[in-house]
Design an enzyme around this catalytic site. Sequence first.
Site, PDB file in Angstrom:
ATOM      1  N   HIS A  20       0.785  -1.204   0.156  1.00 26.98           N
ATOM      2  CA  HIS A  20      -0.255   0.253  -0.136  1.00 26.98           C
ATOM      3  C   HIS A  20       1.078   0.977   0.050  1.00 26.98           C
ATOM      4  O   HIS A  20       1.374   1.590   1.085  1.00 26.98           O
ATOM      5  CB  HIS A  20      -0.552  -0.172   1.397  1.00 26.98           C
ATOM      6  CG  HIS A  20      -1.292   0.831   1.446  1.00 26.98           C
ATOM      7  ND1 HIS A  20      -3.332   0.776   2.373  1.00 26.98           N
ATOM      8  CD2 HIS A  20      -2.200   2.322   0.495  1.00 26.98           C
ATOM      9  CE1 HIS A  20      -3.758   1.409   1.682  1.00 26.98           C
ATOM     10  NE2 HIS A  20      -3.632   2.490   1.392  1.00 26.98           N
ATOM     11  N   HIS A  36       0.804   5.329  -2.062  1.00 29.21           N
ATOM     12  CA  HIS A  36       0.801   6.329  -2.776  1.00 29.21           C
ATOM     13  C   HIS A  36       1.797   6.600  -2.904  1.00 29.21           C
ATOM     14  O   HIS A  36       3.009   7.546  -2.682  1.00 29.21           O
ATOM     15  CB  HIS A  36       0.284   7.260  -1.978  1.00 29.21           C
ATOM     16  CG  HIS A  36      -1.840   6.581  -1.602  1.00 29.21           C
ATOM     17  ND1 HIS A  36      -2.427   6.007  -2.039  1.00 29.21           N
ATOM     18  CD2 HIS A  36      -1.618   5.991   0.118  1.00 29.21           C
ATOM     19  CE1 HIS A  36      -3.507   5.969  -1.165  1.00 29.21           C
ATOM     20  NE2 HIS A  36      -2.976   5.356  -0.697  1.00 29.21           N
ATOM     21  N   ARG A  58       1.325   9.198  -6.551  1.00 29.72           N
ATOM     22  CA  ARG A  58       0.915  10.002  -6.564  1.00 29.72           C
ATOM     23  C   ARG A  58       0.977  10.163  -7.975  1.00 29.72           C
ATOM     24  O   ARG A  58       0.800  11.405  -8.408  1.00 29.72           O
ATOM     25  CB  ARG A  58       1.586  11.505  -5.600  1.00 29.72           C
ATOM     26  CG  ARG A  58       1.452  11.311  -4.204  1.00 29.72           C
ATOM     27  CD  ARG A  58       0.139  11.165  -3.894  1.00 29.72           C
ATOM     28  NE  ARG A  58       0.303  11.320  -2.470  1.00 29.72           N
ATOM     29  CZ  ARG A  58      -0.639  10.843  -2.009  1.00 29.72           C
ATOM     30  NH1 ARG A  58      -1.734  11.115  -1.923  1.00 29.72           N
ATOM     31  NH2 ARG A  58      -0.446  11.113  -0.288  1.00 29.72           N
ATOM     32  N   ASN A  77      -5.305   5.793  -7.113  1.00 27.83           N
ATOM     33  CA  ASN A  77      -6.254   7.569  -6.951  1.00 27.83           C
ATOM     34  C   ASN A  77      -5.588   8.227  -7.227  1.00 27.83           C
ATOM     35  O   ASN A  77      -4.702   9.382  -6.405  1.00 27.83           O
ATOM     36  CB  ASN A  77      -6.244   7.707  -5.452  1.00 27.83           C
ATOM     37  CG  ASN A  77      -5.008   7.537  -4.193  1.00 27.83           C
ATOM     38  OD1 ASN A  77      -4.328   6.578  -4.121  1.00 27.83           O
ATOM     39  ND2 ASN A  77      -5.587   8.291  -2.964  1.00 27.83           N
ATOM     40  N   ASP A  88      -9.217   2.569  -3.007  1.00 24.87           N
ATOM     41  CA  ASP A  88      -8.736   2.810  -1.006  1.00 24.87           C
ATOM     42  C   ASP A  88      -8.109   4.395  -1.233  1.00 24.87           C
ATOM     43  O   ASP A  88      -7.951   5.276  -2.843  1.00 24.87           O
ATOM     44  CB  ASP A  88      -6.940   2.124  -1.218  1.00 24.87           C
ATOM     45  CG  ASP A  88      -6.188   2.881   0.445  1.00 24.87           C
ATOM     46  OD1 ASP A  88      -5.392   3.722  -0.212  1.00 24.87           O
ATOM     47  OD2 ASP A  88      -6.875   2.257   1.247  1.00 24.87           O
ATOM     48  N   HIS A 127     -10.094  -0.618   2.023  1.00 24.93           N
ATOM     49  CA  HIS A 127     -10.516   0.711   2.873  1.00 24.93           C
ATOM     50  C   HIS A 127     -11.448   0.820   3.707  1.00 24.93           C
ATOM     51  O   HIS A 127     -12.737   1.284   3.295  1.00 24.93           O
ATOM     52  CB  HIS A 127      -9.764   1.491   2.764  1.00 24.93           C
ATOM     53  CG  HIS A 127      -9.908   3.129   2.834  1.00 24.93           C
ATOM     54  ND1 HIS A 127      -9.328   4.035   2.758  1.00 24.93           N
ATOM     55  CD2 HIS A 127     -11.078   3.450   3.583  1.00 24.93           C
ATOM     56  CE1 HIS A 127      -9.297   5.491   3.515  1.00 24.93           C
ATOM     57  NE2 HIS A 127     -10.447   4.592   4.077  1.00 24.93           N
ATOM     58  N   HIS A 175      -5.334  -1.479   6.185  1.00 28.48           N
ATOM     59  CA  HIS A 175      -4.735   0.136   7.943  1.00 28.48           C
ATOM     60  C   HIS A 175      -6.047  -0.251   8.516  1.00 28.48           C
ATOM     61  O   HIS A 175      -6.244   0.829   9.132  1.00 28.48           O
ATOM     62  CB  HIS A 175      -4.596   1.402   7.217  1.00 28.48           C
ATOM     63  CG  HIS A 175      -5.330   2.097   6.505  1.00 28.48           C
ATOM     64  ND1 HIS A 175      -6.755   1.648   6.446  1.00 28.48           N
ATOM     65  CD2 HIS A 175      -5.262   2.442   5.225  1.00 28.48           C
ATOM     66  CE1 HIS A 175      -7.656   3.116   5.601  1.00 28.48           C
ATOM     67  NE2 HIS A 175      -6.401   3.165   4.987  1.00 28.48           N
ATOM     68  N   ASP A 218       1.165   2.373   3.923  1.00 28.64           N
ATOM     69  CA  ASP A 218       0.035   3.763   3.181  1.00 28.64           C
ATOM     70  C   ASP A 218       1.127   4.533   3.440  1.00 28.64           C
ATOM     71  O   ASP A 218       0.445   6.008   3.654  1.00 28.64           O
ATOM     72  CB  ASP A 218      -0.752   3.398   4.605  1.00 28.64           C
ATOM     73  CG  ASP A 218      -2.380   4.125   4.169  1.00 28.64           C
ATOM     74  OD1 ASP A 218      -2.981   5.089   5.162  1.00 28.64           O
ATOM     75  OD2 ASP A 218      -1.850   4.976   2.737  1.00 28.64           O
TER      76      ASP A 218
END
Lengths: 309, 183, 432
Positions: free
Chosen positions: C59, C61, C63, C93, C151, C178, C231, C306
Amino acid sequence: MEWKHRHVLDLKDWKKEDILFLLDQAKNMDDLIDRPIKKVPALRGKLVVNLFFEASTRTRVSFELAEKLLSADVVNWSASGSSVSKGETLRDTAWTLEAMGADAVVVRHGASGAAHYLARKLKRAVVFNGGDGAYSHPTQALLDAYTAWKSFPNLEGRKMAILGDVLHSRVARSDIQVFKTLGCEIVLSGPETLMPFDVKSLGVAYEPDPEKAVKNADIVYLLRIQRERQEEGLFPSLDEYHLRFGADEKLVSKAKEGALVMHPGPINRRVEIASSIADGAQSRILQQVRSGVAVRMALLYLCLGGVMA
Amino acid sequence: MTLREKAKLMNETDMERAIRRMAHEIVEMNKGLEKVVLVGIQRRGVFLAHRIRDVLRQFEQVKVPTGELDITLYRDDLTLLHDHPVVHSTSMPLDITGRHVVLVDDVIYTGRTIRAALDALMDLGRPDIVQLAVLVDRGHRELPIAPNFVGKNVPTSRDEVVEVRVSEIDGVNEVVICERQEG
Amino acid sequence: MILFKNATLFDGKNFYDGTLDLLVRDGKIEMLGQNLSEPGAETLDLEGKVLSPGFVDLHCHMRDPGFEWREDIESAAAAAAAGGFSTVVAMPNTEPAVDHDALVRYVFEKGVRAGYSRILPAGAITKNREGKELAEMGKMASAGCVLFTDDGAPVGSSRLFRTALQYSQSLKVRIMEHPEETSLSRGGQVNEGRCSSIAGLKGIPASAEEIGVFRAISLSRETGVPVHLTHLSTRKSVSLVREAKREGLAVTCDVTPHHLHFSEESVIESGFDSRFKVNPPLRSCEDIESLWEALADGTVDAIATDHAPWHMDEKDLPFPEAPFGIASIECAFPAVFTCWQKRGKPFGLERLLSLFTSGPASVLPGEWSSTGSLTRLGKADLVVLDMNLERKVAVEEWKSKARLSPWDGLSLWGWPVLTMVEGRVVFDRFRR
């Protein structure tokens, strides 16, 4: 007595002797207000900026008076109509003020923790929290303590009832910090929907019946009820609030004789308080206002006076 | 940094005699006590002013109005104080305008305290005359200020500190000279 | 060709006895044994340091595409390598969201070009993560995505969640949920409990997460399709997963380093520093105890970072105004290892390491599920760990673009000193 507090952000770390010392100093400041010449040069040459992101006339004016009585130079910077509304961050505003030579910033902001944030960002200027979000309003709590102390020099063991919207109230949280340190037993009352989730973590008790909460209290402290909370559906109507929790003669009569009735202002008549009580002999509401200037003078002097570059 | 007591300059009797003499000098210089107001400078000056007042009551049968003046908020040399200056009370028994104010302090050194006291007095009213009575003058003036009534002149060096002790605060009446020491 | 000598070898589940040598050739683990020698191989004497399969993060991110000022695939991959991770799953995301196969390929290929840790894309469950229509999960699976998740948010409706579970079953790509009941959490800033009461900030109740967990377990039971919960932060959440596992359901879960280390008290103690603002929020001390128990008894399958990087200007704000998210990938393992040590090593080191290796790998589709294991002739995804090395976390030196992290300035132990992906050294503090 060595004054160890550089900023005044909250009252978490204030010991009892710190509070009593401050109240004592405030008393000596109080006398100044009645003098023919209402000025002393103690903060001459210091620049204090009142940085208010939330509309507040009374707190700002109280601070401004305190600053001017000590001969400080005062600048009022309100968020509406300033660069902050155009998207300047709090951090950049703070640095701008410091670059302009501000020695102290009094800040009121809608975000809990904003005063702490500012204190982290400023290198030189001293920060006074004029109210941040729902967390802390230390000068209000100290002026409340001062007002109560004038009637009850020994607050140890006394009972205080706080009625109203504690959940959203920085005044309540700060009063709890101060009055507990001074040795009071505190009980909260009001609609359950307006209470913090974990009341025990604040070191106080909750009593849903206001008459029981107020029973034998030395101080009855009323919080302002905001219309927005009713609109959020947290209680049905202001009228019902007044019927259940409003401080009228019947409720106040359950308190100890000679108990003080206090309110941070501005008051909503016929919501949290009946006019007869607000204007009655037990009310200390106007004294609180006067105390505000003296207490703020004492804080400004202790944190700023005697500090030379 | 500590202070080590070096010598006693005045004992209780010496102090009483000096105060008595100064009281008489005040009467003489002001040609009577009609307009006189005693103003003690916080903290020990206040108690010395009380003693002068008591002597005057005994010898002249006049109760001279006596006030107390806190000058903390008027100081200009706050950085020289190692402890945080505490504000004490200021109270005058009457309006000082038109009066002969006799400021009373324990020790005069640089003169800055008296300058602050003059500023504070002027904010309280407009006296006709201001005079100064001190128990000890230790020299080293930094401003053009001179006391009118002096208990004892004591030459000192800058490392020394003159301490006037009064029973109301210190439990004993005496004047000592101390020396600053490292450690 | 690299020959590691005198390694304390961890295979993803257990330690080998004593120390061993390991030879890497052509991107594979060619041989393990005692006293190996191979002329022409670069020899690295590990002097007893732990040699483990490279860590796997489920997990992260990145971006990218869309928010590259916060982080991009290259900086995230370099940061992951520095954190000892040889495989990282990129969350979808982004802007646009990774909800179709072309973007899955974009993420995969950009990761390959970057040349650090292996980046495996996750795909969104719903188109643009709006929670309304299923995304083209089949095409994304063919393009190589390893997890499906919306998520940042839970799946919009329970009905759609159920449909997604059923539809994805044959694709053999797991759904990561999530868990959050947003009507309860809306507007919340911190844990509802001591923190919200003292701070005067709106609380996010534990029930917001528990209801999401319950929903996922219920649907997994009904459809018979595995689900992974990410999470988890509360006592009741892990307790629900524990019961589900006892029941024999294919429910897996992960926990973040920050939920294992910091409690809600940090928010107040730090003076409302937004570096401690995260969703789900830092919880109570009792919740933390439950998470550590769940690590010990096998309820938790993986630790996933995360990692949520933000630009300084966006995150350095008064607490209520700042966005949620903690950046951690470069110090995630040392953070958890140090906590584990400070707690008196409540379970074996092999259990701790498996939470970073075979545990998370088991949630990935078949072709990747061996990345967390060390097997002869398997891919040489390795990490060398120096458990005795103590270093202060210094965000200014990070390869990630994030410059705000709650661990900044803290001293941690157990640092990765060399990371390898398919035989290629992608992070090296060892040989320098």
